[in-house]
Enzyme design. Sequence first.
Site, PDB file in Angstrom:
ATOM      1  N   HIS A 189     -10.039  -6.049  -2.848  1.00  0.00           N
ATOM      2  CA  HIS A 189     -11.146  -5.914  -1.879  1.00  0.00           C
ATOM      3  C   HIS A 189     -12.264  -5.170  -2.604  1.00  0.00           C
ATOM      4  O   HIS A 189     -12.269  -3.937  -2.668  1.00  0.00           O
ATOM      5  CB  HIS A 189     -10.677  -5.143  -0.636  1.00  0.00           C
ATOM      6  CG  HIS A 189      -9.648  -5.886   0.149  1.00  0.00           C
ATOM      7  ND1 HIS A 189      -9.925  -7.064   0.810  1.00  0.00           N
ATOM      8  CD2 HIS A 189      -8.335  -5.644   0.354  1.00  0.00           C
ATOM      9  CE1 HIS A 189      -8.828  -7.499   1.412  1.00  0.00           C
ATOM     10  NE2 HIS A 189      -7.848  -6.663   1.141  1.00  0.00           N
TER      11      HIS A 189
ATOM     12  N   GLU B  74       0.808  -1.234   0.000  1.00  0.00           N
ATOM     13  CA  GLU B  74       0.000   0.000   0.000  1.00  0.00           C
ATOM     14  C   GLU B  74       0.836   1.275   0.000  1.00  0.00           C
ATOM     15  O   GLU B  74       0.662   2.152   0.845  1.00  0.00           O
ATOM     16  CB  GLU B  74      -0.983  -0.035   1.183  1.00  0.00           C
ATOM     17  CG  GLU B  74      -1.888  -1.259   1.133  1.00  0.00           C
ATOM     18  CD  GLU B  74      -2.877  -1.365   2.284  1.00  0.00           C
ATOM     19  OE1 GLU B  74      -2.764  -0.610   3.262  1.00  0.00           O
ATOM     20  OE2 GLU B  74      -3.784  -2.221   2.198  1.00  0.00           O
TER      21      GLU B  74
ATOM     22  N   ASN C 182       2.370  -4.809  -3.335  1.00  0.00           N
ATOM     23  CA  ASN C 182       0.958  -5.155  -3.183  1.00  0.00           C
ATOM     24  C   ASN C 182       0.162  -3.886  -2.886  1.00  0.00           C
ATOM     25  O   ASN C 182       0.618  -3.015  -2.147  1.00  0.00           O
ATOM     26  CB  ASN C 182       0.873  -6.124  -1.984  1.00  0.00           C
ATOM     27  CG  ASN C 182      -0.433  -6.855  -1.847  1.00  0.00           C
ATOM     28  OD1 ASN C 182      -0.934  -7.423  -2.817  1.00  0.00           O
ATOM     29  ND2 ASN C 182      -0.987  -6.863  -0.643  1.00  0.00           N
TER      30      ASN C 182
HETATM   31  C1  XIL Z   1      -6.422  -7.006   7.746  1.00  0.00           C
HETATM   32  C2  XIL Z   1      -6.701  -8.246   8.577  1.00  0.00           C
HETATM   33  O1  XIL Z   1      -7.490  -9.145   7.839  1.00  0.00           O
HETATM   34  C3  XIL Z   1      -7.404  -7.865   9.875  1.00  0.00           C
HETATM   35  O2  XIL Z   1      -7.546  -8.993  10.711  1.00  0.00           O
HETATM   36  C4  XIL Z   1      -6.607  -6.793  10.593  1.00  0.00           C
HETATM   37  O3  XIL Z   1      -7.322  -6.373  11.725  1.00  0.00           O
HETATM   38  C5  XIL Z   1      -6.347  -5.620   9.669  1.00  0.00           C
HETATM   39  O4  XIL Z   1      -5.712  -6.069   8.490  1.00  0.00           O
HETATM   40  N1  XIL Z   1      -5.026  -5.002   3.294  1.00  0.00           N
HETATM   41  C6  XIL Z   1      -4.019  -5.808   3.729  1.00  0.00           C
HETATM   42  C7  XIL Z   1      -4.257  -6.753   4.828  1.00  0.00           C
HETATM   43  O5  XIL Z   1      -2.943  -5.818   3.119  1.00  0.00           O
HETATM   44  O6  XIL Z   1      -3.116  -6.966   5.598  1.00  0.00           O
HETATM   45  C8  XIL Z   1      -5.389  -6.327   5.699  1.00  0.00           C
HETATM   46  O7  XIL Z   1      -5.663  -7.376   6.621  1.00  0.00           O
HETATM   47  C9  XIL Z   1      -6.605  -6.004   4.866  1.00  0.00           C
HETATM   48  C10 XIL Z   1      -6.319  -4.886   3.915  1.00  0.00           C
END
Ligand code: XIL
Length: 443
Positions: free
Chosen positions: A231, A154, A195
């Site tokens: 997502h 990110e 990523n």
């Molecule tokens: C999320 C986890 O699934 C949760 O359990 C935690 O509280 C927060 O992080 N992008 C990512 C992941 O790269 O690491 C994140 O995972 C979701 C968004």
Amino acid sequence: MRLTAVFTGATAAAALLAAGATAHAADIPLRDLAAAKGKVIGTAVTGSKLTGTYGDIAGAQFNSLTPGNAMKWETVEPSRGTFNWAEADQIVAFAQAHNQQVRGHTLVWHSQNPGWLANGSWTPTELSGLLQNHITTEVTRYKGKLAAWDVVNEAFNEDGTYRSTLWYNGLGSDYIAQALTWAHAADPSAKLYINDYNVEGVNAKSTALYNLVKSLKARGVPIDGVGLQAHLILGQVPSTFQQNIQRFADLGVDVAITELDIRMQLPSTDAKLTQQAADYKTVMDACVAVTRCVGVTVWGFTDSDSWIPDVFDGYGAATPYDENYAPKPAYRAIATSLGGTSTPPTGACTATYSVVSQWNSGFTGQVRIACSGASLSSWKVGWTYGAGQQISQAWNATCTQSGATVSCSNASYNGTVADGGSVTFGFNASWSGSNPVPTVTLG
Ligand code: XIL
């Protein structure tokens, strides 16, 4: 077993698999379908849950695991110099025992850093040393055991500028190249990824990522792949998704869909689940269509282990299995995209009841038993009358009625129903008031 026969002519595989009690057991595992296509199908996991049904599904259906939180800095080094590898080690061991890949996640991020790091004040030299040390320590620990690392997570804002983070602010944009270089030195065999989210379609953010990857490649920085988190929101798979995957592939890097989930506003409905399946299929198909798309990881395989409800108010049901581990239409969409069948291999014999003719106090009815993809050597059907109907006579079957409950079995000469064949029997009965069609059970 409503309208479904105990079938005798099913394939050995289906019969064998059907012995497992759970709904998903009758299907070819996603990991086998994916392997046949040379693709990865992965899931994020929580180490403490890897027992019972959760562990069974994670092990049986997926050929790759990503620790959801276990490899993040705040987990592995909660206070400076004190390490906790327990959950990460456990997930890696589980993966090895189940012949699965592991995707390491993640080494350099602005989020989920330990307080001592995030709240410290560091000179650039200190910060660089801390990062190098972290990467070297963690990557070395799992050297040779991980297929890939999400090295940097990110890094961009939505408009394509660099995100203001501990790393960018302290070290400038070259922290990315340095992180990749340190990771490569610690484990030359792991594929190294950058990523991000909202980079699934062609847009300002994904174009910034594209330009970065291009320049890293030109400089000879070790970068093997791009992770598209994915997502997504119901009905909103970007139309340029496959085109975007392809443009990264054309740069000479792999692409992985690393965190797929497709959230909907709760409550879920059949219509939303159908749309979700279509969306999952679109994502899967895009990856399957591009050779350098190595595969898809879902961010939790069950709605009971999804981050969505915690973070997106009113949203959920984002994964392929529901909270009770029942596969959703999205599961079948994934299977279909990977070359599986679009309907589960359940018994394919059905019984259909109809009223052939009716007069003031009586009627003639019939039941047709038809098989497709299965066969029967004997049969028995039953139903319960809801309005006082009473059978007086039957032909081509032996029928008995006790109260409202009717049971009919084959005559000596028509027990066999071939694959693609059918058998019909008839009866006369009385009725008064109304004559509703009952639900017939075969088996
Ligand atoms: C999320 C986890 O699934 C949760 O359990 C935690 O509280 C927060 O992080 N992008 C990512 C992941 O790269 O690491 C994140 O995972 C979701 C968004």
